[in-house]
Design a protein around this motif. Structure first.
Motif, PDB file in Angstrom:
ATOM      1  N   GLU A   1      11.722  14.483   8.095  1.00  0.00           N
ATOM      2  CA  GLU A   1      12.786  15.454   7.154  1.00  0.00           C
ATOM      3  C   GLU A   1      11.745  16.021   6.110  1.00  0.00           C
ATOM      4  N   THR A   2      12.303  17.012   5.435  1.00  0.00           N
ATOM      5  CA  THR A   2      11.501  17.960   4.546  1.00  0.00           C
ATOM      6  C   THR A   2      10.838  17.126   3.346  1.00  0.00           C
ATOM      7  N   ASP A   3      11.331  16.282   2.838  1.00  0.00           N
ATOM      8  CA  ASP A   3      10.813  15.637   2.062  1.00  0.00           C
ATOM      9  C   ASP A   3       9.781  14.246   2.376  1.00  0.00           C
ATOM     10  N   GLU A   4       9.905  13.975   3.591  1.00  0.00           N
ATOM     11  CA  GLU A   4       8.762  13.180   4.100  1.00  0.00           C
ATOM     12  C   GLU A   4       7.454  14.193   4.504  1.00  0.00           C
TER      13      GLU A   4
ATOM     14  N   PRO B   1       0.644  -1.262  -0.090  1.00  0.00           N
ATOM     15  CA  PRO B   1       0.107   0.004   0.081  1.00  0.00           C
ATOM     16  C   PRO B   1       0.777   1.263   0.088  1.00  0.00           C
ATOM     17  N   ARG B   2       0.398   2.297  -0.757  1.00  0.00           N
ATOM     18  CA  ARG B   2       1.235   3.469  -0.699  1.00  0.00           C
ATOM     19  C   ARG B   2       0.597   4.751   0.119  1.00  0.00           C
ATOM     20  N   THR B   3      -0.638   4.755  -0.231  1.00  0.00           N
ATOM     21  CA  THR B   3      -1.375   6.025   0.586  1.00  0.00           C
ATOM     22  C   THR B   3      -2.327   5.575   1.563  1.00  0.00           C
ATOM     23  N   LEU B   4      -2.284   6.466   2.563  1.00  0.00           N
ATOM     24  CA  LEU B   4      -2.972   6.049   3.738  1.00  0.00           C
ATOM     25  C   LEU B   4      -3.874   7.314   4.367  1.00  0.00           C
ATOM     26  N   ARG B   5      -5.050   7.088   4.564  1.00  0.00           N
ATOM     27  CA  ARG B   5      -5.831   8.323   5.325  1.00  0.00           C
ATOM     28  C   ARG B   5      -6.203   7.739   6.625  1.00  0.00           C
TER      29      ARG B   5
ATOM     30  N   GLY C   1      -6.226  12.975  15.344  1.00  0.00           N
ATOM     31  CA  GLY C   1      -5.445  13.585  16.673  1.00  0.00           C
ATOM     32  C   GLY C   1      -4.220  14.249  16.185  1.00  0.00           C
ATOM     33  N   THR C   2      -3.066  13.988  16.719  1.00  0.00           N
ATOM     34  CA  THR C   2      -1.801  14.551  16.559  1.00  0.00           C
ATOM     35  C   THR C   2      -1.215  13.716  15.392  1.00  0.00           C
ATOM     36  N   ALA C   3      -1.917  12.940  14.582  1.00  0.00           N
ATOM     37  CA  ALA C   3      -1.501  12.328  13.178  1.00  0.00           C
ATOM     38  C   ALA C   3      -0.147  11.433  13.602  1.00  0.00           C
ATOM     39  N   ALA C   4      -0.232  10.666  14.603  1.00  0.00           N
ATOM     40  CA  ALA C   4       0.986   9.870  14.837  1.00  0.00           C
ATOM     41  C   ALA C   4       1.267   8.769  13.678  1.00  0.00           C
ATOM     42  N   VAL C   5       0.182   7.993  13.423  1.00  0.00           N
ATOM     43  CA  VAL C   5       0.469   7.103  12.680  1.00  0.00           C
ATOM     44  C   VAL C   5       0.704   7.645  11.159  1.00  0.00           C
ATOM     45  N   SER C   6       0.099   8.449  10.654  1.00  0.00           N
ATOM     46  CA  SER C   6       0.445   9.345   9.346  1.00  0.00           C
ATOM     47  C   SER C   6       2.177   9.502   9.341  1.00  0.00           C
ATOM     48  N   ILE C   7       2.438  10.308  10.626  1.00  0.00           N
ATOM     49  CA  ILE C   7       3.918  10.803  10.635  1.00  0.00           C
ATOM     50  C   ILE C   7       4.697   9.373  10.514  1.00  0.00           C
ATOM     51  N   ALA C   8       4.525   8.331  11.151  1.00  0.00           N
ATOM     52  CA  ALA C   8       5.044   7.175  11.020  1.00  0.00           C
ATOM     53  C   ALA C   8       5.105   6.489   9.866  1.00  0.00           C
ATOM     54  N   TRP C   9       3.889   6.479   9.025  1.00  0.00           N
ATOM     55  CA  TRP C   9       3.821   6.118   7.768  1.00  0.00           C
ATOM     56  C   TRP C   9       4.701   6.649   6.695  1.00  0.00           C
ATOM     57  N   VAL C  10       4.988   7.885   6.635  1.00  0.00           N
ATOM     58  CA  VAL C  10       5.578   8.642   5.603  1.00  0.00           C
ATOM     59  C   VAL C  10       6.964   8.507   6.174  1.00  0.00           C
ATOM     60  N   ALA C  11       7.463   8.216   7.201  1.00  0.00           N
ATOM     61  CA  ALA C  11       8.861   8.124   7.519  1.00  0.00           C
ATOM     62  C   ALA C  11       9.106   6.715   7.434  1.00  0.00           C
ATOM     63  N   SER C  12       8.266   5.664   7.250  1.00  0.00           N
ATOM     64  CA  SER C  12       8.684   4.265   6.992  1.00  0.00           C
ATOM     65  C   SER C  12       8.977   3.993   5.612  1.00  0.00           C
ATOM     66  N   ASP C  13       8.820   4.891   4.789  1.00  0.00           N
ATOM     67  CA  ASP C  13       9.024   4.454   3.129  1.00  0.00           C
ATOM     68  C   ASP C  13       8.963   5.750   2.350  1.00  0.00           C
ATOM     69  N   ASP C  14       9.860   5.864   1.310  1.00  0.00           N
ATOM     70  CA  ASP C  14      10.014   6.849   0.470  1.00  0.00           C
ATOM     71  C   ASP C  14       8.804   7.097  -0.406  1.00  0.00           C
ATOM     72  N   GLU C  15       8.032   5.994  -0.687  1.00  0.00           N
ATOM     73  CA  GLU C  15       6.878   6.227  -1.562  1.00  0.00           C
ATOM     74  C   GLU C  15       5.617   6.514  -0.976  1.00  0.00           C
ATOM     75  N   ARG C  16       5.678   6.521   0.351  1.00  0.00           N
ATOM     76  CA  ARG C  16       4.177   6.507   1.108  1.00  0.00           C
ATOM     77  C   ARG C  16       3.697   7.778   1.425  1.00  0.00           C
TER      78      ARG C  16
END
Ligand SMILES: C[S@@+](CC[C@H](N)C(=O)[O-])C[C@H]1O[C@@H](n2cnc3c(N)ncnc32)[C@H](O)[C@@H]1O
Length: 251
Positions: free
Chosen positions: A84-87, A36-40, A45-60
């Motif tokens: 990071e900025t790109d994340e 999977p690439r995209t997550l909603r 809340g504080t978007a903890a899962v989304s933050i970990a999601w984009v950090a876990s893989d360059d494509e996500r």
């Protein structure tokens, strides 16, 4: 350094974002044979899962949605500190109502931690989820069950540097609404009712019917076993308390 406040304590008390990211990816891969690439992340809340999601893989990429401006501004601070900025460029923080906000189609919608159970019009929410799922998309509805949901309980959990208290204040058997509270104790101070929720309890049969009406099919139930591993089950286990996920897909 961010001083502990109710948002920070909440994350440390109940969330395991890296673990959730692995789980989401595994559940999707097992069913779709691709990553999977995209997550909603709804009720983010504080978007903890989304933050970990984009950090876990360059494509996500992730879209985190919440109504609460305070939680989202904390999400913004956390994203700046942790990414990071790109994340960060692959993360969208959206202030809106999960029942009405229009987002682009995603592989996975996560409705975490029973948050969806606060909605009286769950059908409207599930319709919005259906419209935001890409082909092959999955909804992960994190759910709890068991008799304890209908009982008054106070569970204290020690965490490093603070205590997290989960309370079932009361349950109305007619409306089937559970009044649940989160309190924190840190440095001898009590933060009472840091968060409070009115959860409308529904049976699995009711949930499956609502999912079907919304055009979401094949709602598999995954329940955590004694070791914390998720296993598919055909019905809710006869335990006082269990937690797991209902996984539904576009029909
Ligand atoms: C229990 S917190 C969830 C925090 C975290 N995502 C988790 O899973 O533990 C519930 C969040 O849902 C948000 N919320 C409640 N109703 C909402 C709605 N209709 N649309 C968007 N967010 C909503 C609240 O603002 C709150 O931040």
């Amino acid at each position: 350094v961010i001083r502990p406040d109710r948002y920070a304590l909440y994350e440390r008390a109940v969330q395991t974002p890296e673990h959730d990211v692995e789980l989401i990816a595994r559940i999707y891969r097992e069913r779709r044979r691709r990553a999977p690439r995209t997550l909603r992340e709804d009720f983010a809340g504080t978007a903890a899962v989304s933050i970990a999601w984009v950090a876990s893989d360059d494509e996500r990429e992730a879209i985190a949605i919440d109504l609460d401006a305070g939680a989202l501004s904390r999400a913004r601070v956390n994203a700046k500190a942790r990414l990071e900025t790109d994340e960060r460029a692959r993360l969208s923080l959206v202030r809106g109502d999960v029942r009405t906000v229009a987002t682009r189609a995603v592989d996975v919608v996560l409705a975490p931690n029973f948050s969806w159970a606060i909605l009286d019009d769950l059908g409207a929410y599930l319709g919005a989820v259906r419209r935001s799922l890409a082909s092959g998309g999955l909804l992960l509805l994190e759910t709890f069950g068991g008799r304890d949901l209908e009982r008054r309980i106070v569970h204290r959990h020690e965490r490093p540097g603070f205590t997290y208290v989960w309370e079932h204040r009361g349950f109305d058997p007619v409306s089937r609404v559970l009044d649940a509270r989160i309190h924190f104790e840190a440095r001898g101070r009590m933060l009472r009712d840091a968060f409070s929720y009115r959860f409308r309890l529904r049976t699995l049969a009711e949930l499956r019917a609502l999912l079907r009406d919304a055009g979401l099919a094949r709602a598999d139930l995954l329940v955590e076993d004694a070791r914390g591993a998720l296993r598919p089950v055909s019905r809710a286990p006869p335990r006082a308390a269990w937690n797991g996920y209902l996984v539904a897909s576009v029909r």
